[in-house]
Scaffold this motif. Sequence first.
Motif, short mmCIF file in Angstrom:
data_model
loop_
_atom_site.label_atom_id
_atom_site.label_comp_id
_atom_site.label_asym_id
_atom_site.label_seq_id
_atom_site.Cartn_x
_atom_site.Cartn_y
_atom_site.Cartn_z
N ILE A 99 0.80 -1.19 -0.06
CA ILE A 99 -0.11 -0.08 0.06
C ILE A 99 0.81 1.16 -0.05
N PRO A 100 0.70 2.24 -1.14
CA PRO A 100 1.51 3.35 -0.93
C PRO A 100 1.50 4.02 0.40
N LEU A 101 2.57 4.45 0.86
CA LEU A 101 2.96 5.20 2.18
C LEU A 101 1.93 6.45 1.97
N GLU A 102 2.06 7.35 0.94
CA GLU A 102 1.25 8.60 0.99
C GLU A 102 0.02 8.36 0.52
N GLY A 103 -1.00 8.99 1.07
CA GLY A 103 -2.34 9.10 0.48
C GLY A 103 -3.27 8.04 0.95
N TRP A 104 -2.88 7.09 1.76
CA TRP A 104 -3.61 6.11 2.06
C TRP A 104 -3.91 5.85 3.69
N LYS A 105 -5.11 5.33 4.06
CA LYS A 105 -4.91 5.13 5.54
C LYS A 105 -5.72 3.66 5.64
N GLN A 106 -5.21 2.91 6.94
CA GLN A 106 -5.78 1.99 6.87
C GLN A 106 -7.36 1.84 7.65
N TRP A 140 -8.42 -0.38 3.12
CA TRP A 140 -7.75 0.81 3.24
C TRP A 140 -8.54 2.10 2.42
N VAL A 141 -8.44 3.24 2.74
CA VAL A 141 -9.13 4.17 1.85
C VAL A 141 -8.09 5.19 1.60
N SER A 142 -8.56 5.96 0.44
CA SER A 142 -7.59 6.98 0.20
C SER A 142 -7.94 8.17 0.93
N THR A 143 -6.88 8.99 1.33
CA THR A 143 -7.04 10.19 2.11
C THR A 143 -7.46 11.34 1.18
N VAL A 144 -7.15 11.35 -0.17
CA VAL A 144 -7.22 12.54 -1.03
C VAL A 144 -8.60 12.17 -1.57
N ASN A 145 -9.08 11.30 -1.67
CA ASN A 145 -10.65 11.02 -2.38
C ASN A 145 -11.48 10.00 -1.40
N ASP A 146 -12.39 10.41 -0.75
CA ASP A 146 -13.06 9.48 0.19
C ASP A 146 -14.07 8.55 -0.58
N ARG A 147 -14.34 8.58 -1.83
CA ARG A 147 -14.63 7.61 -2.67
C ARG A 147 -13.85 6.31 -3.38
N VAL A 148 -12.54 6.50 -2.72
CA VAL A 148 -11.64 5.61 -3.45
C VAL A 148 -11.15 4.44 -2.34
N GLY A 149 -11.14 3.29 -2.45
CA GLY A 149 -10.71 2.46 -1.28
C GLY A 149 -10.43 0.82 -1.88
#
Lengths: 118, 698
Positions: free
Chosen positions: B395-402, B408-417
């Motif tokens: 999982i990329p270090l930047e832009g993602w949270k578990q 995991w979901v994207s911290t950039v766009n809440d409709r991506v996971g």
Amino acid sequence: MEKYSLGNVESRFADIVWEHAPLTTGELIKLCEKELGWKRTTTYTVLKKLSERGIFQNQEGTVVVLINKEEFYARQSEHYVERSFGGSLPGFLAAFTSRRSLSDKEIREIQDIINRKQ
Amino acid sequence: MEKIFIELLNMSFQAGIVVCFILLARWVFSLCRVPKKYSYFLWLIPFVRFICPVSLQSVFSLLPKKTEAFYETTSVWLEQGAQNPQTWDNVPVLNQINLSSLAPTPQYSADPLQILTAICSYIWVLVAIALVGYSLCRLFLLKRKLRMSICLRENIYLADEIDTPFVIGLIKPRIYLPSDLEEKELEYVILHEQTHIRRHDAVIKAAAFLITLVHWFNPLSWAAFLCMGNDMEMSCDEAVMRALGQEKGAAYAGALLRLSVGRHRLQGIALAFGEGNTKGRVKNIMKYKKPLMITGVFALLVIAALILGLLTDPLSGGNEPEQETSVVMNDTQSQPETTAAAAGEEETTSATVKKTETAASEKETESPVISYMAEGIPVEEPAEMFTGEGYVILIPLEGWKQEKAESWVSTVNDRVGIQISHYDSKDIPTEKELAEEGFASVGDAALPLHVSRTRDGICEHILHCAGAWRIYYYYPEGAEYEEGFGTLLRVIAATFTPMSSDETISRIEITAPQISPDMLLGVEGTLLDYAGNNRIIFHDYYGLFVFSLNTGGIVGINRTELPYGIVGAVDLAAIGCQDTQGSNSCDVRVSKDGSNVYLHPMEKDYMYVYEVYTQTLTKKSYSLDGIELFDSYAEPEELFKLGACSWRGVRFKGQNGNPDYYGYLTSSDYRLGSLCYVEDDMVFQLFKESAGQTLRMP
């Protein structure tokens, strides 16, 4: 199991038959149940086994004796002498007397047997 | 069933160690003239261990800590590996039976060990059933023989066809005696058998026999059973001697001797009088003296120590005393820290640490990178290796949270996971069921199932991997999302690796080959391993290359399209795959769709798998079973006639009645700079001619 040998349990059974024969299988089953605590099937099994050895016979529900008790034990001892002493009675007697000597009475009885044969 | 079998192996192994300890203790006891009843009691410990899967932990445990790792699953190893990679070298030798096969079903597993486990577990069950069946048959036949018996008194029976007196029956035990037993022997024998009944020996022996049958493959379980039988008889003799008094010992021993001479032994469930080693028993009877108080105390102390030491497992974590009562078996999932700590300790506590063969190329990637092509531009994103139960994913270090454990979901766009989940084998939906929910196949041949649907402005994808894994990801509909998140998620999904065991798969860092146009081709010429899907794959001693022939079109959306030029390269010398001939030569095969390259050094039991789209290299145990391989190769003679530089090239089916044509490599002067790929009437120069050029790969 050899033909002329009975285990202790078998001989208890054989004694019952020898004593009461001829008798029906029903009677035998009752006797065995009383004296030996056997089930019906066990009685049949043992009867069949001894019939195969030619001692008894089941003739349509009646048990008859083919070899009586004295005859059976006579054959058994003959068989024993045959097997252990090659049929030689003197050999048997020699073995028997090697450990203990015969009493006068016994010697007389044996002498009688020999005399009768002559 | 494999699980039960593995559990059983664990127990058998541990109990085996216990048996060794007991044998030792028993020997010491016999040296010290300790009454046999103590030795008899000792056998309780191994037999409890043979069947009881749960045991307490204590600091007193004599068992090696090592064995605990038997219980641990790969997840722990991976976790450990992720935390400090150097401990990867310490693979416990004891666990050669690789108990942590995590692929959900053996059919999907490429791990031969797991298949072996499955086979072994079936053999185990069948033999155990056969043995139990055989024993029951024997018992049944014996029972039938025993019907013809006469009651002597109470529960004592006489029978003709038996050789030796014995006790039979668990609930209502009966004593059977041979009918030709002599009167004076009778009472001793009956006393002995009655003692057995009073001590419930028949039940104990039957239970021990059953346990032994279950552990039939373990010779130590049979040893335990036989020795326990001996101790049982001897301690029973002792009990009789206590009741009889010493002066009758000789008569008793005589009866025992007469009965055991020339008689068969009854094995298994029945308890026979003349059983066991007669010499030992007679000696034991003759030596019997009223035991001293001190011997009894000594024996009890030893037994107490052995119970503490052998019936408990070592503590799993050294510094948490409240764990003394926690159960070892189930804590692998709930307390990974603890088990990992225990495993870590092994480094110091045990001498049996195995070094894995560390080839220079086998370095762990310190910080993994996801690299892919987006709109024709190579992208490299630093990533973190997440270790779930039985899989790893980057999982990329930047832009993602578990968000949750497997999601995991994207911290950039809440409709991506993206979510990873595992099916129960019965819940796996078929393509048809998914189709009813609006999912259509994406037609990705590399995966068993890849479907997608667009609903409420969200594009959803489901991938099935390795049988029972589901990867689900979603992103908003729209071309720019497709090219951005769509590509990235697909690449992330492609890094998903189910772990079939701790050793068999490991990611290898790719070294870029160093080449120059003046280098010469190898002795065999450069081999063309694959051509199709607008790309070719070829290799030689200087490296493995993927060359995209895609001269136009959109790049980066569809995984099957790559930009023109070299899109992947692997230095084969770094992984020992550079030889094209000889005993150490490397067999290179490509999957039918050209997505995976399998490199197998002929004499090794592992292979390397190079994934073309993700440009990742993994090491696995060698198996090409179930993989559809590319095999449209042309006859070498045809190729040489055309001027090919090597014997391997591709034959294409001519379309619309046109004749077949060929794809092959050729080089006018055997230099790399002039190496060309020829397909039909097209010629592609593979390496640009410019002096001193070296190639750097993304």
